[in-house]
Design a protein around this motif. Structure first.
Motif, short mmCIF file in Angstrom:
data_model
loop_
_atom_site.label_atom_id
_atom_site.label_comp_id
_atom_site.label_asym_id
_atom_site.label_seq_id
_atom_site.Cartn_x
_atom_site.Cartn_y
_atom_site.Cartn_z
N VAL A 257 0.84 -1.19 0.00
CA VAL A 257 0.00 0.00 0.00
C VAL A 257 0.88 1.24 0.00
N ILE A 258 0.33 2.32 -0.53
CA ILE A 258 0.97 3.63 -0.38
C ILE A 258 0.22 4.35 0.73
N ALA A 259 0.96 4.88 1.71
CA ALA A 259 0.36 5.46 2.92
C ALA A 259 0.86 6.86 3.15
N TRP A 260 -0.02 7.71 3.69
CA TRP A 260 0.36 9.09 3.97
C TRP A 260 -0.48 9.62 5.14
N PRO A 261 -0.05 10.69 5.81
CA PRO A 261 -0.80 11.23 6.94
C PRO A 261 -2.15 11.77 6.48
N PRO A 262 -3.23 11.48 7.20
CA PRO A 262 -4.56 11.89 6.75
C PRO A 262 -4.75 13.41 6.70
N GLN A 263 -3.96 14.15 7.46
CA GLN A 263 -4.13 15.61 7.47
C GLN A 263 -3.39 16.30 6.34
N SER A 264 -2.67 15.55 5.52
CA SER A 264 -1.87 16.17 4.46
C SER A 264 -2.76 16.85 3.42
N ARG A 265 -2.36 18.06 3.00
CA ARG A 265 -3.06 18.79 1.93
C ARG A 265 -2.09 19.12 0.79
N SER A 266 -1.03 18.32 0.69
CA SER A 266 0.00 18.58 -0.31
C SER A 266 -0.48 18.17 -1.70
N ARG A 267 -0.45 19.10 -2.65
CA ARG A 267 -0.82 18.78 -4.02
C ARG A 267 0.18 17.83 -4.65
#
Length: 279
Positions: A257-267
């Motif tokens: 899986v690819i995972a990232w922080p839920p709060q991220s707003r990075s385009r």
């Protein structure tokens, strides 16, 4: 509660020793002891049981250790990600286990490079089980994780691929003539004990197998006839001379899986995830 106090407590709780914790923090032991006592008085609970030989955690201390680690990781993540966002040259940091998902990673980086607005991606290769911590404390923006081995709790994820597993044996071993093996058969090979991977705290479980930190070390030990391992099917492309894979149908299937922080707003991160899901 101050981050300084949390940092002091986590150091003592992890070291289980005031002297070693003070050395790790670069302070004298008496002010460290006073800070922990002050924290206990303010919370109204006992966090540590002290004796002349050791320090042990109470139930309240165990809770604060878990929560304190998460809080310190969140503070560190806020610092690191804010600095990266404000950098003159924007970029992303992607973390993955060294030697894992190599083909998928190469395809992902190529696919993202042609995305509109793509930024430079720094690839951070780490040891077994380290991606989660590096993603939580902000040293990475995104990670490739492998279920069921890596925990993705608290992250947003997209599944990329699911595959079976194979037993990797030294070439010439009698079991390499078999069309398939069971997990029980792999674990019972008398001359090739299973490797021991590090626990989350860095310690190793007891057992006869060799201690292993990464895939490169593991494959060399297999080639030398010191161990056997069950790895995702995609590892076949990395196996050189002296290594032989045999399917293990009853091994747990592995999902990348690819995972990232839920709060991220990075385009830029959103573009990387889009590229990954299209592969």
């Amino acid at each position: 509660m101050e981050t300084r106090e949390l940092r002091y407590f986590v150091a003592v709780a992890e070291e289980r020793h005031f002297g070693r914790a003070a050395e790790r923090l670069g302070i004298a032991q008496p002010p460290l002891s006073r800070a922990i006592q002050q924290l206990e008085r303010r919370l109204g609970v006992t966090l540590l049981e002290r004796s002349s030989r050791a320090v042990t955690l109470t139930e309240a201390g165990s809770v604060l250790l878990a929560e304190g680690r998460a809080a310190l990781d969140a503070v560190a993540a806020a610092d690191r990600r804010t600095r990266r966002a404000g950098a003159t040259k924007p970029g992303l940091v992607l973390v993955t286990k060294a030697g894992a998902s190599s083909e998928l990673l190469a395809k992902l980086l190529d696919a993202y490079a042609v995305e509109p607005g793509a930024v430079e991606v720094e690839v951070l290769l780490c040891g077994i089980g380290e991606q989660e911590r590096l993603l939580r404390d902000g040293r990475a923006d995104v990670a490739l994780l492998h279920r069921p081995f890596d925990a993705a709790t608290g992250f947003d994820v997209e599944e990329l691929m699911t595959e079976g597993q194979v037993a990797v044996l030294p070439a010439g071993h009698p079991l390499t003539t078999r069309p398939a093996l069971s997990m029980a058969e792999v674990a019972a090979v008398p001359d090739l004990p299973m490797p021991r991977w590090p626990c989350r705290d860095g310690s190793y479980p007891d057992g006869p197998g060799p201690e292993v930190r990464d895939h490169t070390q593991l494959l060399q030990l297999i080639q030398l006839g010191r161990t056997v391992a069950v790895l995702p099917e995609s590892c076949r492309g990395q196996l050189g001379h002296g290594l032989h894979p045999v399917p293990v149908p009853d091994a747990p299937r592995v999902t990348t899986v690819i995972a990232w922080p839920p709060q991220s707003r990075s385009r830029a991160l959103a573009g990387l995830v889009r590229a990954a899901t299209r592969l």
